[in-house]
Design a protein around this motif. Structure first.
Motif, PDB file in Angstrom:
ATOM      1  N   THR A  18       0.812  -1.217   0.000  1.00 29.90           N
ATOM      2  CA  THR A  18       0.000   0.000   0.000  1.00 29.90           C
ATOM      3  C   THR A  18       0.843   1.264   0.000  1.00 29.90           C
ATOM      4  O   THR A  18       0.343   2.336  -0.331  1.00 29.90           O
ATOM      5  CB  THR A  18      -0.979   0.031   1.191  1.00 29.90           C
ATOM      6  N   GLY A  19       2.121   1.144   0.345  1.00 24.36           N
ATOM      7  CA  GLY A  19       2.992   2.313   0.334  1.00 24.36           C
ATOM      8  C   GLY A  19       3.668   2.554  -1.010  1.00 24.36           C
ATOM      9  O   GLY A  19       4.424   3.510  -1.164  1.00 24.36           O
ATOM     10  N   ARG A  20       3.402   1.724  -1.973  1.00 20.64           N
ATOM     11  CA  ARG A  20       4.037   1.853  -3.287  1.00 20.64           C
ATOM     12  C   ARG A  20       3.188   2.709  -4.235  1.00 20.64           C
ATOM     13  O   ARG A  20       1.960   2.725  -4.139  1.00 20.64           O
ATOM     14  CB  ARG A  20       4.246   0.481  -3.913  1.00 20.64           C
ATOM     15  N   PRO A  21       3.853   3.365  -5.176  1.00 20.75           N
ATOM     16  CA  PRO A  21       3.111   4.159  -6.162  1.00 20.75           C
ATOM     17  C   PRO A  21       2.111   3.323  -6.963  1.00 20.75           C
ATOM     18  O   PRO A  21       1.044   3.813  -7.324  1.00 20.75           O
ATOM     19  CB  PRO A  21       4.206   4.714  -7.080  1.00 20.75           C
ATOM     20  N   ALA A  22       2.436   2.056  -7.211  1.00 22.55           N
ATOM     21  CA  ALA A  22       1.525   1.206  -7.984  1.00 22.55           C
ATOM     22  C   ALA A  22       0.182   1.047  -7.271  1.00 22.55           C
ATOM     23  O   ALA A  22      -0.870   0.999  -7.925  1.00 22.55           O
ATOM     24  CB  ALA A  22       2.165  -0.159  -8.222  1.00 22.55           C
ATOM     25  N   CYS A  23       0.199   0.971  -5.969  1.00 19.85           N
ATOM     26  CA  CYS A  23      -1.054   0.849  -5.216  1.00 19.85           C
ATOM     27  C   CYS A  23      -1.876   2.124  -5.342  1.00 19.85           C
ATOM     28  O   CYS A  23      -3.095   2.074  -5.507  1.00 19.85           O
ATOM     29  CB  CYS A  23      -0.766   0.527  -3.753  1.00 19.85           C
ATOM     30  N   PHE A  24      -1.220   3.263  -5.264  1.00 20.58           N
ATOM     31  CA  PHE A  24      -1.916   4.532  -5.449  1.00 20.58           C
ATOM     32  C   PHE A  24      -2.542   4.596  -6.835  1.00 20.58           C
ATOM     33  O   PHE A  24      -3.701   5.000  -6.988  1.00 20.58           O
ATOM     34  CB  PHE A  24      -0.953   5.711  -5.242  1.00 20.58           C
ATOM     35  N   MET A  25      -1.783   4.172  -7.832  1.00 20.58           N
ATOM     36  CA  MET A  25      -2.299   4.196  -9.205  1.00 20.58           C
ATOM     37  C   MET A  25      -3.491   3.233  -9.357  1.00 20.58           C
ATOM     38  O   MET A  25      -4.444   3.543 -10.063  1.00 20.58           O
ATOM     39  CB  MET A  25      -1.185   3.838 -10.200  1.00 20.58           C
ATOM     40  N   LEU A  26      -3.426   2.087  -8.685  1.00 18.75           N
ATOM     41  CA  LEU A  26      -4.536   1.141  -8.707  1.00 18.75           C
ATOM     42  C   LEU A  26      -5.785   1.770  -8.087  1.00 18.75           C
ATOM     43  O   LEU A  26      -6.888   1.668  -8.653  1.00 18.75           O
ATOM     44  CB  LEU A  26      -4.154  -0.146  -7.965  1.00 18.75           C
ATOM     45  N   ALA A  27      -5.621   2.419  -6.945  1.00 16.32           N
ATOM     46  CA  ALA A  27      -6.758   3.077  -6.292  1.00 16.32           C
ATOM     47  C   ALA A  27      -7.322   4.182  -7.185  1.00 16.32           C
ATOM     48  O   ALA A  27      -8.543   4.335  -7.306  1.00 16.32           O
ATOM     49  CB  ALA A  27      -6.327   3.641  -4.940  1.00 16.32           C
ATOM     50  N   LEU A  28      -6.439   4.933  -7.813  1.00 17.91           N
ATOM     51  CA  LEU A  28      -6.873   5.994  -8.722  1.00 17.91           C
ATOM     52  C   LEU A  28      -7.625   5.404  -9.910  1.00 17.91           C
ATOM     53  O   LEU A  28      -8.666   5.941 -10.328  1.00 17.91           O
ATOM     54  CB  LEU A  28      -5.657   6.805  -9.191  1.00 17.91           C
TER      55      LEU A  28
END
Length: 130
Positions: A18-28
């Motif tokens: 959850t701390g990775r940019p990929a997780c943020f992009m997934l949520a977005l």
């Protein structure tokens, strides 16, 4: 390497993910798909309920994940600080395990160290003036 409980392993993996940019992009991406799908569902109550329920569940679980990570980090830091205090000959060993003291006891110690800091600043200023 020490053996960790299943919960600790899962919590570490989840916090790393959850701390990775990929997780943020997934949520977005999920939010964008949800927003774009609005007209397809006529912005219905069910359509709104889906994102509200999803974000509530994720937020609820993240609170516990963050608290677990914070607890582990704090405990590790306390152990490291205790070792530094213990290893220093001039350190006051009574400062070990301060996190177990009551608030009033911490206030007394804090006042003592604030006074020591004030005296050190005044002494430094006096030496500077000479």
């Amino acid at each position: 390497m020490p053996s960790h409980s299943r919960f600790t392993r899962v919590a570490k993996a989840a916090s790393t993910f959850t701390g990775r940019p990929a997780c943020f992009m997934l949520a977005l991406a999920v939010l964008l798909v949800w927003a774009i799908s609005g007209p397809l569902f006529d912005f219905s109550d069910t359509w709104q309920l889906i994102i509200n329920t999803g974000t509530t569940i994720v937020t609820f679980l993240m609170v516990f994940l963050i608290q677990n990570t914070q607890n582990r980090d704090t405990e590790a830091m306390q152990i490291k600080l205790d070792e530094l205090i213990r290893a220093s000959r001039s350190a006051d060993d009574a400062l070990l395990d301060l996190e177990e003291l009551e608030e009033k006891e911490l206030d007394v110690l804090r006042a003592r160290y604030e006074d020591m800091a004030r005296q050190a600043r005044e002494a430094r200023e006096t030496r500077r003036m000479r």
